[in-house]
Design an enzyme around this catalytic site. Structure first.
Site, short mmCIF file in Angstrom:
data_model
loop_
_atom_site.label_atom_id
_atom_site.label_comp_id
_atom_site.label_asym_id
_atom_site.label_seq_id
_atom_site.Cartn_x
_atom_site.Cartn_y
_atom_site.Cartn_z
N ASP A 172 0.80 -1.23 0.00
CA ASP A 172 0.00 0.00 0.00
C ASP A 172 0.84 1.28 0.00
O ASP A 172 0.29 2.38 -0.07
CB ASP A 172 -0.95 0.01 1.20
CG ASP A 172 -0.21 -0.01 2.54
OD1 ASP A 172 0.99 0.29 2.58
OD2 ASP A 172 -0.85 -0.32 3.55
N TYR A 264 10.45 4.29 1.76
CA TYR A 264 11.33 3.26 2.34
C TYR A 264 12.78 3.39 1.90
O TYR A 264 13.67 2.81 2.53
CB TYR A 264 10.80 1.85 2.04
CG TYR A 264 9.73 1.42 3.01
CD1 TYR A 264 10.06 0.81 4.21
CD2 TYR A 264 8.38 1.65 2.76
CE1 TYR A 264 9.09 0.43 5.13
CE2 TYR A 264 7.41 1.28 3.66
CZ TYR A 264 7.76 0.67 4.85
OH TYR A 264 6.80 0.30 5.76
P1 NAD Z 1 -1.10 -8.51 13.45
O1 NAD Z 1 -0.13 -9.37 14.19
O2 NAD Z 1 -1.94 -7.57 14.20
O3 NAD Z 1 -2.11 -9.44 12.63
C1 NAD Z 1 -1.74 -10.61 12.01
C2 NAD Z 1 -2.76 -11.70 12.33
O4 NAD Z 1 -2.36 -12.87 11.63
C3 NAD Z 1 -2.83 -12.08 13.81
O5 NAD Z 1 -4.15 -12.06 14.24
C4 NAD Z 1 -2.25 -13.49 13.86
O6 NAD Z 1 -2.83 -14.30 14.84
C5 NAD Z 1 -2.56 -13.99 12.48
N1 NAD Z 1 -1.70 -15.07 12.00
C6 NAD Z 1 -0.38 -15.27 12.23
N2 NAD Z 1 0.04 -16.35 11.57
C7 NAD Z 1 -1.04 -16.85 10.91
C8 NAD Z 1 -1.22 -17.96 10.04
N3 NAD Z 1 -0.22 -18.78 9.72
N4 NAD Z 1 -2.45 -18.16 9.53
C9 NAD Z 1 -3.48 -17.35 9.84
N5 NAD Z 1 -3.35 -16.28 10.66
C10 NAD Z 1 -2.15 -16.04 11.18
O7 NAD Z 1 -0.26 -7.77 12.33
P2 NAD Z 1 -0.60 -6.42 11.53
O8 NAD Z 1 0.33 -5.37 12.00
O9 NAD Z 1 -2.02 -6.15 11.56
O10 NAD Z 1 -0.14 -6.79 10.07
C11 NAD Z 1 -0.66 -7.88 9.35
C12 NAD Z 1 0.18 -8.13 8.13
O11 NAD Z 1 -0.09 -7.16 7.12
C13 NAD Z 1 1.68 -8.05 8.38
O12 NAD Z 1 2.35 -9.00 7.60
C14 NAD Z 1 2.03 -6.67 7.90
O13 NAD Z 1 3.39 -6.54 7.62
C15 NAD Z 1 1.15 -6.62 6.68
N6 NAD Z 1 0.91 -5.31 6.06
C16 NAD Z 1 1.37 -5.13 4.81
C17 NAD Z 1 1.14 -3.97 4.14
C18 NAD Z 1 1.70 -3.82 2.76
O14 NAD Z 1 1.87 -2.72 2.27
N7 NAD Z 1 2.02 -4.91 2.05
C19 NAD Z 1 0.44 -2.95 4.75
C20 NAD Z 1 -0.03 -3.14 6.04
C21 NAD Z 1 0.20 -4.35 6.69
C1 G6P Z 2 3.32 0.76 5.09
C2 G6P Z 2 3.95 -0.34 4.30
C3 G6P Z 2 3.58 -1.67 4.89
C4 G6P Z 2 3.94 -1.76 6.35
C5 G6P Z 2 3.35 -0.59 7.10
C6 G6P Z 2 3.95 -0.56 8.49
O1 G6P Z 2 1.94 0.74 4.95
O2 G6P Z 2 3.60 -0.33 2.96
O3 G6P Z 2 4.24 -2.67 4.17
O4 G6P Z 2 3.41 -2.94 6.90
O5 G6P Z 2 3.66 0.62 6.46
O6 G6P Z 2 3.36 0.44 9.21
P1 G6P Z 2 3.53 0.56 10.77
O7 G6P Z 2 2.68 1.71 11.09
O8 G6P Z 2 3.07 -0.78 11.33
O9 G6P Z 2 4.97 0.77 11.05
MN MN Z 3 4.33 -2.27 2.05
#
Ligand code: NAD
Ligand code: G6P
Ligand code: MN
Length: 441
Positions: A172, A264
């Site tokens: 995102d 980043y």
């Molecule tokens: P979080 O720990 O709050 O949530 C993750 C959830 O996944 C938890 O509820 C956990 O119990 C569950 N989980 C863990 N392993 C699992 C599995 N094998 N199967 C099913 N569920 C499982 O984390 P968060 O901060 O909310 O972030 C969630 C994910 O989204 C992270 O990987 C984060 O880096 C990613 N993220 C990516 C972007 C992006 O730009 N690509 C943006 C925002 C968040």
């Molecule tokens: C951005 C990135 C994500 C990352 C997030 C972390 O949205 O694209 O890949 O997971 O920032 O944000 P935070 O607020 O958890 O540091």
């Molecule tokens: Mn990202």
């Protein structure tokens, strides 16, 4: 319009409530038949799910079903879309990923450098399992993954599922940056057409146009040079850490004015400054635990207790809306343009064809149709080649159980460079990740 059946994998995530709000906001673009949450932690998921139930009852009465489960068969059978957002090891392990490198004087960041490597080596195994499970019960579902570190996860999934054309990795950050461009220009993000290339969390906007074809790049650059740059998306607009990060864009643009950088890049271009500004007892993970996670959990408890959304502070953010518009474009073949992560195959003509690159693509029901980028300049190419080698060596290290590959990866990462430091950081990360990483030889 066919209504979609959606499963959210990682239902207990801190992003799920925002995603639900976005699904409501975007229901005309991406109408749903059902929503299912799946998580390995029943407890973490239930807190969020009970709140989601209240929100959906108030704001999505036409939804036919909502439920949550820890059972794979129940979660995945007959799904059209899976949004995958898991975090292996949770925020507790994120904190270690950030603290351990910092103890050695190196950038401590969730997705960049040693922290990104550590997180990647934890995520790969779980992500492979999730994809296998979804494919077992829903062979044709679209799998949209945004589990981090997306670059390393995407490379591992490319190797593990070479024939699977319905997995798409997305970040995102380019969209969150475009929200700020839109604000500068007095437009909506959806009015802007980006030209962009890079790896995930490692790229540049080369141009921004509007839908009429007007080139707006210089307006944006001039505004940033004169007035600086700030986050505008609701999720990050008031967050001091994100404000600092966006401000750094002005410095990057001053030093390297050709293109507009992804935020980043600050960790790779100014590793010294990024390390110096950190407080090891309050790294980003701690801020998220005391910030977003606490806020979301309190909000959820209140919604569940009150059984109404009235008076609740519920916001729509770009994270959810972006993923949903991506899904809609794939589902309904609207061929809208989004920046996504795909195999290079000649898109960037002077980068290896097997690289997982982040570029704009028209998203069709037959998958992403990326636009040609052509040759990129030596500076960007040099940076990207080093970073790509890092990412690929981490995945090699995973598959080959190779300590040496991981040592090579860290040594060539711009955030580390020094081999003895790389070894010391690696040894500490191995100890901290026992039970999560593959056994190394
Ligand atoms: P979080 O720990 O709050 O949530 C993750 C959830 O996944 C938890 O509820 C956990 O119990 C569950 N989980 C863990 N392993 C699992 C599995 N094998 N199967 C099913 N569920 C499982 O984390 P968060 O901060 O909310 O972030 C969630 C994910 O989204 C992270 O990987 C984060 O880096 C990613 N993220 C990516 C972007 C992006 O730009 N690509 C943006 C925002 C968040
Ligand atoms: C951005 C990135 C994500 C990352 C997030 C972390 O949205 O694209 O890949 O997971 O920032 O944000 P935070 O607020 O958890 O540091
Ligand atoms: Mn990202």
């Amino acid at each position: 319009m066919k209504k979609q059946r959606l499963v959210v994998v990682g239902g207990g995530s801190t992003y799920t409530i925002g995603m639900i709000m976005s699904l409501i906001e975007e229901k005309a673009h991406f109408p749903l038949k059902s929503i299912t949450f799946y998580d390995t932690s029943a407890e973490r998921q239930e807190k969020i799910a009970k709140a989601a139930e209240v929100i959906l009852k108030d704001k999505y009465p036409e939804l036919e079903s909502f439920h949550y489960t820890t059972d794979k068969e129940e979660a995945f059978t007959n799904m059209d879309f899976a949004f995958v957002q898991i975090r292996t090891g949770g925020l507790a392990m994120r904190e270690k990923d950030e603290q351990i490198p910092l103890r050695h004087g190196v950038v401590g960041q969730e997705t960049c450098g040693p922290g990104g490597m550590a997180y990647g080596l934890r995520s790969i195994g779980d992500m492979i399992e999730v994809v296998n499970d979804i494919r077992h019960y829903a062979p044709d579902a679209w799998i949209l993954n945004y589990t981090n570190p997306a670059a390393i996860v995407a490379e591992a999934l490319r190797r593990e599922f070479p024939e699977d054309t319905k997995i798409l990795n997305i970040c995102d950050m380019p969209a969150a940056i475009m929200v700020s461009y839109a604000k500068i220009l007095g437009k909506e993000i959806w009015d802007l057409v980006p030209e962009y290339f890079g790896l995930n969390h490692f790229g540049w906007f080369t141009d921004i146009f509007d839908k009429e074809g007007n080139r707006l790049t210089d307006d944006i650059k001039n505004a940033i040079t004169k007035e600086g740059f700030l986050p505008e998306d609701s999720e990050i607009v008031n967050d001091p850490s994100w404000i600092k990060t966006f401000k750094q864009v002005e410095t990057m643009l001053h030093d390297f004015p050709d293109y507009l950088p992804n935020t980043y890049l600050q960790y790779y271009l100014y590793p010294g400054d990024m390390t110096a500004k950190e407080d090891i007892s309050n790294t980003r993970a701690r801020q998220v635990i005391n910030g977003r996670e606490k806020r979301v959990h309190e909000l959820s408890d209140t919604l569940t207790a009150n059984q109404t959304t009235e008076g609740a502070d519920l916001e729509v953010d770009i994270h959810g809306c972006y993923m949903i518009r991506v899904a809609a474009s794939l589902a309904y073949n609207t061929r809208d343009t989004f920046i996504v992560i795909v195999e290079n195959n000649g898109i960037i003509s002077n980068m290896p064809s097997d690289a997982m690159v982040e570029v704009p693509a028209a998203l069709s029901s037959d998958g992403p149709k990326p636009f040609a980028v052509g040759e990129i300049p030596r500076f960007n190419k040099g940076l990207m080649e080093g970073q790509l080698a890092f990412e690929q060596l981490v995945v090699d290290g995973y598959y080959e159980n190779s300590y040496n590959k991981l040592l090579q990866a860290l040594t060539l990462n711009r955030t580390v460079v020094d081999a003895p430091t790389a070894r010391a950081v690696l040894d500490d990360l191995i100890e901290a990740n026992e039970g999560y990483w593959p056994e190394l030889r």
